[in-house]
Scaffold this motif. Structure first.
Motif, PDB file in Angstrom:
ATOM      1  N   TYR A 203       0.834  -1.213   0.000  1.00  0.00           N
ATOM      2  CA  TYR A 203       0.000   0.000   0.000  1.00  0.00           C
ATOM      3  C   TYR A 203       0.866   1.259   0.000  1.00  0.00           C
ATOM      4  O   TYR A 203       0.501   2.273  -0.609  1.00  0.00           O
ATOM      5  N   ARG A 204       2.016   1.186   0.664  1.00  0.00           N
ATOM      6  CA  ARG A 204       2.885   2.365   0.786  1.00  0.00           C
ATOM      7  C   ARG A 204       3.881   2.505  -0.356  1.00  0.00           C
ATOM      8  O   ARG A 204       4.640   3.474  -0.393  1.00  0.00           O
ATOM      9  N   LEU A 205       3.925   1.552  -1.275  1.00  0.00           N
ATOM     10  CA  LEU A 205       4.844   1.661  -2.400  1.00  0.00           C
ATOM     11  C   LEU A 205       4.523   2.902  -3.240  1.00  0.00           C
ATOM     12  O   LEU A 205       3.366   3.299  -3.343  1.00  0.00           O
ATOM     13  N   PRO A 206       5.525   3.479  -3.864  1.00  0.00           N
ATOM     14  CA  PRO A 206       5.252   4.552  -4.831  1.00  0.00           C
ATOM     15  C   PRO A 206       4.283   4.034  -5.895  1.00  0.00           C
ATOM     16  O   PRO A 206       4.321   2.838  -6.231  1.00  0.00           O
ATOM     17  N   PRO A 207       3.405   4.879  -6.421  1.00  0.00           N
ATOM     18  CA  PRO A 207       2.332   4.443  -7.329  1.00  0.00           C
ATOM     19  C   PRO A 207       2.777   3.533  -8.470  1.00  0.00           C
ATOM     20  O   PRO A 207       2.150   2.496  -8.723  1.00  0.00           O
ATOM     21  N   LYS A 208       3.843   3.886  -9.166  1.00  0.00           N
ATOM     22  CA  LYS A 208       4.270   3.075 -10.315  1.00  0.00           C
ATOM     23  C   LYS A 208       4.748   1.692  -9.878  1.00  0.00           C
ATOM     24  O   LYS A 208       4.455   0.688 -10.528  1.00  0.00           O
ATOM     25  N   TYR A 218      -0.413 -10.298  -9.372  1.00  0.00           N
ATOM     26  CA  TYR A 218      -1.838 -10.562  -9.170  1.00  0.00           C
ATOM     27  C   TYR A 218      -2.591 -10.717 -10.488  1.00  0.00           C
ATOM     28  O   TYR A 218      -3.487 -11.558 -10.600  1.00  0.00           O
ATOM     29  N   GLU A 219      -2.240  -9.910 -11.480  1.00  0.00           N
ATOM     30  CA  GLU A 219      -2.893 -10.016 -12.782  1.00  0.00           C
ATOM     31  C   GLU A 219      -2.123 -10.939 -13.726  1.00  0.00           C
ATOM     32  O   GLU A 219      -2.588 -11.252 -14.809  1.00  0.00           O
ATOM     33  N   GLU A 220      -0.925 -11.367 -13.308  1.00  0.00           N
ATOM     34  CA  GLU A 220      -0.083 -12.294 -14.056  1.00  0.00           C
ATOM     35  C   GLU A 220       0.274 -11.782 -15.450  1.00  0.00           C
ATOM     36  O   GLU A 220       0.343 -12.534 -16.420  1.00  0.00           O
ATOM     37  N   CYS A 221       0.508 -10.488 -15.563  1.00  0.00           N
ATOM     38  CA  CYS A 221       0.953  -9.917 -16.834  1.00  0.00           C
ATOM     39  C   CYS A 221       2.471 -10.080 -16.948  1.00  0.00           C
ATOM     40  O   CYS A 221       3.179 -10.084 -15.946  1.00  0.00           O
ATOM     41  N   SER A 222       2.952 -10.208 -18.172  1.00  0.00           N
ATOM     42  CA  SER A 222       4.392 -10.252 -18.386  1.00  0.00           C
ATOM     43  C   SER A 222       4.941  -8.832 -18.280  1.00  0.00           C
ATOM     44  O   SER A 222       4.186  -7.849 -18.325  1.00  0.00           O
ATOM     45  N   LEU A 223       6.267  -8.717 -18.152  1.00  0.00           N
ATOM     46  CA  LEU A 223       6.869  -7.392 -18.054  1.00  0.00           C
ATOM     47  C   LEU A 223       6.615  -6.574 -19.319  1.00  0.00           C
ATOM     48  O   LEU A 223       6.420  -5.357 -19.259  1.00  0.00           O
ATOM     49  N   THR A 224       6.604  -7.253 -20.467  1.00  0.00           N
ATOM     50  CA  THR A 224       6.326  -6.564 -21.732  1.00  0.00           C
ATOM     51  C   THR A 224       4.893  -6.029 -21.755  1.00  0.00           C
ATOM     52  O   THR A 224       4.632  -4.901 -22.191  1.00  0.00           O
ATOM     53  N   GLU A 225       3.950  -6.834 -21.276  1.00  0.00           N
ATOM     54  CA  GLU A 225       2.548  -6.401 -21.228  1.00  0.00           C
ATOM     55  C   GLU A 225       2.372  -5.227 -20.276  1.00  0.00           C
ATOM     56  O   GLU A 225       1.614  -4.288 -20.563  1.00  0.00           O
ATOM     57  N   ILE A 226       3.080  -5.279 -19.140  1.00  0.00           N
ATOM     58  CA  ILE A 226       2.995  -4.177 -18.178  1.00  0.00           C
ATOM     59  C   ILE A 226       3.548  -2.900 -18.793  1.00  0.00           C
ATOM     60  O   ILE A 226       3.000  -1.808 -18.593  1.00  0.00           O
ATOM     61  N   ALA A 227       4.625  -3.035 -19.559  1.00  0.00           N
ATOM     62  CA  ALA A 227       5.216  -1.869 -20.216  1.00  0.00           C
ATOM     63  C   ALA A 227       4.212  -1.215 -21.160  1.00  0.00           C
ATOM     64  O   ALA A 227       4.095   0.012 -21.215  1.00  0.00           O
ATOM     65  N   GLU A 228       3.469  -2.037 -21.888  1.00  0.00           N
ATOM     66  CA  GLU A 228       2.456  -1.507 -22.807  1.00  0.00           C
ATOM     67  C   GLU A 228       1.320  -0.836 -22.046  1.00  0.00           C
ATOM     68  O   GLU A 228       0.846   0.239 -22.424  1.00  0.00           O
ATOM     69  N   GLY A 231       2.694   2.382 -20.476  1.00  0.00           N
ATOM     70  CA  GLY A 231       3.308   3.321 -21.400  1.00  0.00           C
ATOM     71  C   GLY A 231       4.764   3.603 -21.090  1.00  0.00           C
ATOM     72  O   GLY A 231       5.259   4.719 -21.313  1.00  0.00           O
ATOM     73  N   LEU A 232       5.478   2.606 -20.577  1.00  0.00           N
ATOM     74  CA  LEU A 232       6.894   2.743 -20.239  1.00  0.00           C
ATOM     75  C   LEU A 232       7.695   1.672 -20.975  1.00  0.00           C
ATOM     76  O   LEU A 232       7.130   0.720 -21.509  1.00  0.00           O
TER      77      LEU A 232
END
Length: 262
Positions: A203-208, A218-228, A231-232
């Protein structure tokens, strides 16, 4: 063929193999679910360095599939694919750990950065910035970022959660924070305490960083999917993931130290 009809056929295969010892039914099930191994290998390899051979992942994963087939309780009407993918992924992770593809130098860097987060966030009672971490370690911010890139793979691999035996059991998310090569905080902390501590820490982590943790674990996205999604760049997502893990580990370490002092 409808889903119900296909499910009925699958159950008949399970029964023929388990109850009647039908070898052909076993072979049919293996061939039917073998594509899951390639699917998991493709997703897992996205976050791994190019030195990792996809064929090795597939080989490790096949053992996981066979293990899943042997242990799955088809009488409970649960989804085999979900259970099998966790088993397959776990087998791949175990295989990579056994060949120990993470250099000692990378492990040493990770340990020093983890110590920096633990000390500074305990001292300041807030999230440590990149400037503060780099100053503590005696390196530039640019060098710190390069180090995050180097250890990003180690974070994903060494922190991956174990596979549960019970296919309908929720996988323990706090277990990903524990480094198996280090002294384990759970020896001093009860699981309920770990959950509470990690919940507050997330909860206390920085937003990103919080978004990356949520999407990855939790959503089991890959790092590439998270990047998309965010937008990073993929490299930036790896950095955010590494920093989040170090903060969460630090929270567990501080809680353990506090408990031992009582």
């Amino acid at each position: 063929m409808g889903r119900k009809a296909k499910k009925a056929i699958d159950i008949n295969k399970w029964k023929a193999w388990r109850e009647q010892g039908d070898r052909q039914a076993e072979i049919d099930l293996i061939e039917q679910y073998l594509p899951l191994v390639n699917y998991v290998a493709a997703r897992l390899s996205i976050g791994l360095p190019g030195t990792v051979d996809r064929d090795d992942l597939v080989s490790f994963g096949r053992f996981g599939l066979l293990d899943a087939l042997k242990k799955f309780d088809y009488t409970r009407g649960l989804q085999f694919e979900t259970y099998a993918m966790w088993r397959i992924r776990g087998s791949m992770i175990d295989g990579l750990r056994e060949v120990d593809i993470i250099p000692r130098s990378v492990r040493d860097k990770a340990k020093k950065i983890e110590e920096a987060y633990t000390v500074l966030e305990q001292q300041n009672l807030r999230s440590a910035s990149d400037d503060e971490i780099s100053e503590y370690l005696g390196m530039s911010v640019e060098e710190l970022h390069r180090t995050f890139q180097e250890i990003s793979f180690a974070s994903v691999l060494s922190l991956d959660e174990p596979i549960q035996d019970d296919e309908d059991q929720k996988h323990s998310r706090q277990s990903i924070i524990v480094d198996e090569r280090a002294e384990k905080p759970e020896t001093a902390l009860h699981k309920d305490q770990q959950k509470e501590i990690l919940g507050e820490a997330i909860y206390r982590l920085p937003p990103k960083e919080k978004n990356v943790v949520t999407l990855f674990y939790y959503e089991e996205c890959s790092l590439t999917e998270i990047a998309e999604i965010m937008g990073l760049s993929a490299s930036r997502i790896s950095q955010l993931h590494s920093k989040a893990i170090f903060r969460l580990r630090g929270a567990l370490s501080r809680a353990k130290e506090s408990l031992l002092k009582e």
